[in-house]
Design a protein around this motif. Sequence first.
Motif, PDB file in Angstrom:
ATOM      1  N   PRO A   7      13.414  13.582  -1.435  1.00 32.73           N
ATOM      2  CA  PRO A   7      12.101  13.803  -1.679  1.00 32.73           C
ATOM      3  C   PRO A   7      11.737  15.392  -2.151  1.00 32.73           C
ATOM      4  CG  PRO A   7      12.185  12.823   0.448  1.00 32.73           C
ATOM      5  CD  PRO A   7      13.646  12.969  -0.423  1.00 32.73           C
ATOM      6  N   LEU A   8      10.625  15.536  -2.829  1.00 29.94           N
ATOM      7  CA  LEU A   8      10.400  16.920  -3.268  1.00 29.94           C
ATOM      8  C   LEU A   8      10.381  17.853  -2.217  1.00 29.94           C
ATOM      9  CD1 LEU A   8       9.295  18.532  -5.746  1.00 29.94           C
ATOM     10  CD2 LEU A   8       6.881  17.802  -4.894  1.00 29.94           C
ATOM     11  N   SER A   9      10.024  17.557  -0.873  1.00 30.70           N
ATOM     12  CA  SER A   9      10.020  18.516   0.406  1.00 30.70           C
ATOM     13  C   SER A   9      11.342  18.805   0.742  1.00 30.70           C
ATOM     14  CB  SER A   9       9.259  18.146   1.506  1.00 30.70           C
ATOM     15  OG  SER A   9       9.977  16.701   1.726  1.00 30.70           O
ATOM     16  N   GLY A  67       1.702  -7.815   1.944  1.00 26.58           N
ATOM     17  CA  GLY A  67       1.406  -8.353   3.287  1.00 26.58           C
ATOM     18  C   GLY A  67       2.613  -8.128   4.220  1.00 26.58           C
ATOM     19  N   LEU A  68       4.146  -8.074   3.776  1.00 20.09           N
ATOM     20  CA  LEU A  68       5.027  -7.684   4.633  1.00 20.09           C
ATOM     21  C   LEU A  68       4.905  -6.358   4.948  1.00 20.09           C
ATOM     22  CD1 LEU A  68       7.658  -9.944   3.021  1.00 20.09           C
ATOM     23  CD2 LEU A  68       6.987 -10.396   5.406  1.00 20.09           C
ATOM     24  N   LEU A  69       5.040  -5.474   3.954  1.00 16.34           N
ATOM     25  CA  LEU A  69       5.011  -3.947   3.829  1.00 16.34           C
ATOM     26  C   LEU A  69       3.887  -3.270   4.745  1.00 16.34           C
ATOM     27  CD1 LEU A  69       5.746  -3.175   0.234  1.00 16.34           C
ATOM     28  CD2 LEU A  69       7.355  -2.901   2.461  1.00 16.34           C
ATOM     29  N   ARG A  70       2.403  -4.009   4.735  1.00 13.33           N
ATOM     30  CA  ARG A  70       1.561  -3.579   5.754  1.00 13.33           C
ATOM     31  C   ARG A  70       1.773  -4.039   7.173  1.00 13.33           C
ATOM     32  NH1 ARG A  70      -4.311  -5.104   3.490  1.00 13.33           N
ATOM     33  NH2 ARG A  70      -4.686  -3.469   4.857  1.00 13.33           N
ATOM     34  N   ALA A  71       2.258  -5.128   7.389  1.00  8.71           N
ATOM     35  CA  ALA A  71       2.596  -5.575   8.737  1.00  8.71           C
ATOM     36  C   ALA A  71       3.769  -4.515   9.426  1.00  8.71           C
ATOM     37  CB  ALA A  71       3.171  -7.021   8.729  1.00  8.71           C
ATOM     38  N   GLN A  72       4.543  -4.091   8.783  1.00  9.21           N
ATOM     39  CA  GLN A  72       5.686  -3.380   9.098  1.00  9.21           C
ATOM     40  C   GLN A  72       5.408  -1.859   9.103  1.00  9.21           C
ATOM     41  OE1 GLN A  72       9.436  -3.925   7.131  1.00  9.21           O
ATOM     42  NE2 GLN A  72      10.310  -2.648   8.415  1.00  9.21           N
ATOM     43  N   PHE A  73       4.708  -1.199   8.260  1.00 11.02           N
ATOM     44  CA  PHE A  73       4.303   0.076   8.108  1.00 11.02           C
ATOM     45  C   PHE A  73       2.931   0.431   8.270  1.00 11.02           C
ATOM     46  CE2 PHE A  73       8.139  -0.762   5.585  1.00 11.02           C
ATOM     47  CZ  PHE A  73       8.914   0.096   6.281  1.00 11.02           C
ATOM     48  N   ASP A  74       2.681   1.942   8.512  1.00 11.28           N
ATOM     49  CA  ASP A  74       1.533   2.519   9.004  1.00 11.28           C
ATOM     50  C   ASP A  74       0.581   2.533   7.657  1.00 11.28           C
ATOM     51  OD1 ASP A  74       1.386   2.431  11.725  1.00 11.28           O
ATOM     52  OD2 ASP A  74       2.151   4.372  11.827  1.00 11.28           O
ATOM     53  N   TYR A  75       1.585   3.212   6.688  1.00  8.70           N
ATOM     54  CA  TYR A  75       0.947   3.463   5.165  1.00  8.70           C
ATOM     55  C   TYR A  75       1.730   2.761   4.279  1.00  8.70           C
ATOM     56  CZ  TYR A  75      -1.561   7.115   7.460  1.00  8.70           C
ATOM     57  OH  TYR A  75      -2.436   7.949   8.156  1.00  8.70           O
ATOM     58  N   VAL A  76       1.372   2.212   3.186  1.00  6.08           N
ATOM     59  CA  VAL A  76       2.040   1.500   2.019  1.00  6.08           C
ATOM     60  C   VAL A  76       1.486   2.420   0.755  1.00  6.08           C
ATOM     61  CG1 VAL A  76       2.522  -0.647   0.933  1.00  6.08           C
ATOM     62  CG2 VAL A  76       2.351  -0.797   3.253  1.00  6.08           C
ATOM     63  N   VAL A  77       2.511   2.998   0.094  1.00  5.40           N
ATOM     64  CA  VAL A  77       2.210   3.515  -0.899  1.00  5.40           C
ATOM     65  C   VAL A  77       2.815   2.798  -2.307  1.00  5.40           C
ATOM     66  CG1 VAL A  77       2.339   5.795  -2.333  1.00  5.40           C
ATOM     67  CG2 VAL A  77       2.172   5.776   0.141  1.00  5.40           C
ATOM     68  N   LEU A  79      13.814  -7.895   2.275  1.00  7.73           N
ATOM     69  CA  LEU A  79      13.016  -6.811   2.053  1.00  7.73           C
ATOM     70  C   LEU A  79      13.792  -5.656   2.542  1.00  7.73           C
ATOM     71  CD1 LEU A  79      10.513  -5.292   0.898  1.00  7.73           C
ATOM     72  CD2 LEU A  79       9.224  -6.080   3.010  1.00  7.73           C
ATOM     73  N   GLN A  80      14.050  -5.655   3.996  1.00  4.15           N
ATOM     74  CA  GLN A  80      14.864  -4.681   4.530  1.00  4.15           C
ATOM     75  C   GLN A  80      16.012  -3.922   3.842  1.00  4.15           C
ATOM     76  OE1 GLN A  80      14.930  -5.866   8.739  1.00  4.15           O
ATOM     77  NE2 GLN A  80      12.977  -4.895   9.248  1.00  4.15           N
ATOM     78  N   GLN A  81      16.834  -4.991   3.419  1.00  5.45           N
ATOM     79  CA  GLN A  81      18.093  -4.815   2.758  1.00  5.45           C
ATOM     80  C   GLN A  81      17.831  -4.099   1.542  1.00  5.45           C
ATOM     81  OE1 GLN A  81      19.956  -8.380   2.160  1.00  5.45           O
ATOM     82  NE2 GLN A  81      20.774  -8.617   4.569  1.00  5.45           N
ATOM     83  N   SER A  82      16.629  -4.209   0.820  1.00  7.51           N
ATOM     84  CA  SER A  82      16.440  -3.636  -0.376  1.00  7.51           C
ATOM     85  C   SER A  82      15.766  -2.032  -0.262  1.00  7.51           C
ATOM     86  CB  SER A  82      15.291  -4.546  -0.996  1.00  7.51           C
ATOM     87  OG  SER A  82      15.800  -5.588  -1.517  1.00  7.51           O
ATOM     88  N   MET A  83      15.235  -1.887   0.882  1.00  9.37           N
ATOM     89  CA  MET A  83      14.722  -0.437   1.416  1.00  9.37           C
ATOM     90  C   MET A  83      15.830   0.642   1.744  1.00  9.37           C
ATOM     91  SD  MET A  83      11.089  -1.649   3.013  1.00  9.37           S
ATOM     92  CE  MET A  83      10.500  -0.283   2.822  1.00  9.37           C
ATOM     93  N   THR A  84      15.344   1.820   1.260  1.00  8.55           N
ATOM     94  CA  THR A  84      16.386   2.976   1.594  1.00  8.55           C
ATOM     95  C   THR A  84      15.403   3.851   2.426  1.00  8.55           C
ATOM     96  OG1 THR A  84      17.398   2.768  -0.353  1.00  8.55           O
ATOM     97  CG2 THR A  84      17.474   5.025   0.891  1.00  8.55           C
ATOM     98  N   GLU A  85      15.963   4.501   3.438  1.00  7.69           N
ATOM     99  CA  GLU A  85      15.216   5.610   4.279  1.00  7.69           C
ATOM    100  C   GLU A  85      15.426   7.012   3.721  1.00  7.69           C
ATOM    101  OE1 GLU A  85      14.236   6.583   8.769  1.00  7.69           O
ATOM    102  OE2 GLU A  85      16.048   5.769   8.489  1.00  7.69           O
ATOM    103  N   ALA A  86      14.558   7.383   3.011  1.00 11.67           N
ATOM    104  CA  ALA A  86      14.603   8.598   2.095  1.00 11.67           C
ATOM    105  C   ALA A  86      14.596   9.814   2.887  1.00 11.67           C
ATOM    106  CB  ALA A  86      13.473   8.753   1.066  1.00 11.67           C
ATOM    107  N   ALA A  87      13.928   9.614   4.255  1.00 16.31           N
ATOM    108  CA  ALA A  87      13.706  10.595   5.121  1.00 16.31           C
ATOM    109  C   ALA A  87      13.173  10.088   6.229  1.00 16.31           C
ATOM    110  CB  ALA A  87      12.689  11.796   5.076  1.00 16.31           C
ATOM    111  N   PRO A  88      13.574  10.689   7.530  1.00 12.43           N
ATOM    112  CA  PRO A  88      13.220  10.027   8.887  1.00 12.43           C
ATOM    113  C   PRO A  88      11.739   9.660   8.877  1.00 12.43           C
ATOM    114  CG  PRO A  88      14.400  12.034   9.393  1.00 12.43           C
ATOM    115  CD  PRO A  88      13.948  12.052   7.618  1.00 12.43           C
ATOM    116  N   LEU A 139      10.361   7.807   6.612  1.00 11.43           N
ATOM    117  CA  LEU A 139       9.903   7.399   4.942  1.00 11.43           C
ATOM    118  C   LEU A 139      10.848   6.551   4.183  1.00 11.43           C
ATOM    119  CD1 LEU A 139       8.069   8.153   2.605  1.00 11.43           C
ATOM    120  CD2 LEU A 139       9.748   9.998   1.888  1.00 11.43           C
ATOM    121  N   TRP A 140      10.363   5.177   4.144  1.00 12.09           N
ATOM    122  CA  TRP A 140      11.046   4.350   3.691  1.00 12.09           C
ATOM    123  C   TRP A 140      10.617   4.081   2.279  1.00 12.09           C
ATOM    124  CZ3 TRP A 140      15.406   1.848   5.835  1.00 12.09           C
ATOM    125  CH2 TRP A 140      15.583   2.181   7.306  1.00 12.09           C
ATOM    126  N   VAL A 141      11.740   3.688   1.167  1.00 15.09           N
ATOM    127  CA  VAL A 141      11.425   3.747  -0.115  1.00 15.09           C
ATOM    128  C   VAL A 141      12.015   2.179  -0.767  1.00 15.09           C
ATOM    129  CG1 VAL A 141      11.713   4.528  -2.387  1.00 15.09           C
ATOM    130  CG2 VAL A 141      11.349   5.881  -0.507  1.00 15.09           C
TER     131      VAL A 141
END
Length: 176
Positions: free
Chosen positions: A146-148, A37-47, A1-10, A12-14
Motif C-alpha cells: 500500500p502507498l502508506s 454480496g459475499l464481500l459485504r457479508a464479510q467486511f465493513d467496507y468493500v471497495v 473467495l478467501q483463497q483468492s484474497m491477500t492481506e495487504a496490511a492488517p 486490509l484484504w485485497v
Amino acid sequence: LQQSMTEAAPGLWVLAAPSEFAPLHMLEPQQIKALVGLLRAQFDYVVVDLPRVLVEWLSPVLEASSRLVMVTDCSVPSIAQARRLIEFYKEVNVGLDIEVVINRKRKPVFAASHEKEAARVLKRPFKHWLADDPAAALAAADQGVPLSAAASRSALTKGVRRLAKDIIETRAAQPA
C-alpha cells in the motif's frame, strides 16, 4: 473467495485482478452480484475499482453501493467523461452518493476558473484533492505494498488518508 484474497496490511484484504488477461465483458452480472454480496457479508467496507467503461456487470455493483468516489483530473476530456459516467451511475442508483476527487494536483487555496467550471459541470464540489507524487505511487506499485507502507509521509498518502477518514466519518454519521 478467501483463497483468492491477500492481506495487504492488517485488516486490509485485497481481491486482485486475475494474473491472466480476461475481457471485461466475460463477467456476468449475477456473478458480480453474488461476489459483492459475499464481500459485504464479510467486511465493513468493500471497495471496488471500477473500469471507466460501461459493461453489463456494473449495475449490480452500483445497486449495492452507498457511495461512489470518482477520481479524475480537471482536464476537459476527463470532466466530460466523468459527467457521462455520473449520469449513467445515477440512472442505475438514483440515491447513490457520488463524490469527485481531483487527482494529481494539490488542493488550491483559491480554485482556478477552470476548476470552478468543472465542479459546476459535474454539479459537485471538489472536497478532496490528491497531490501529484509519481515517485510515491511508483514505489508502492514496484514494492507491491500500500502507498502508506511505501511512502507514509508523501502528500499523496496524506491525501488518501484524509479521503479514507472522511469516508469512515461519513459512514459512521449515517443511520444504520
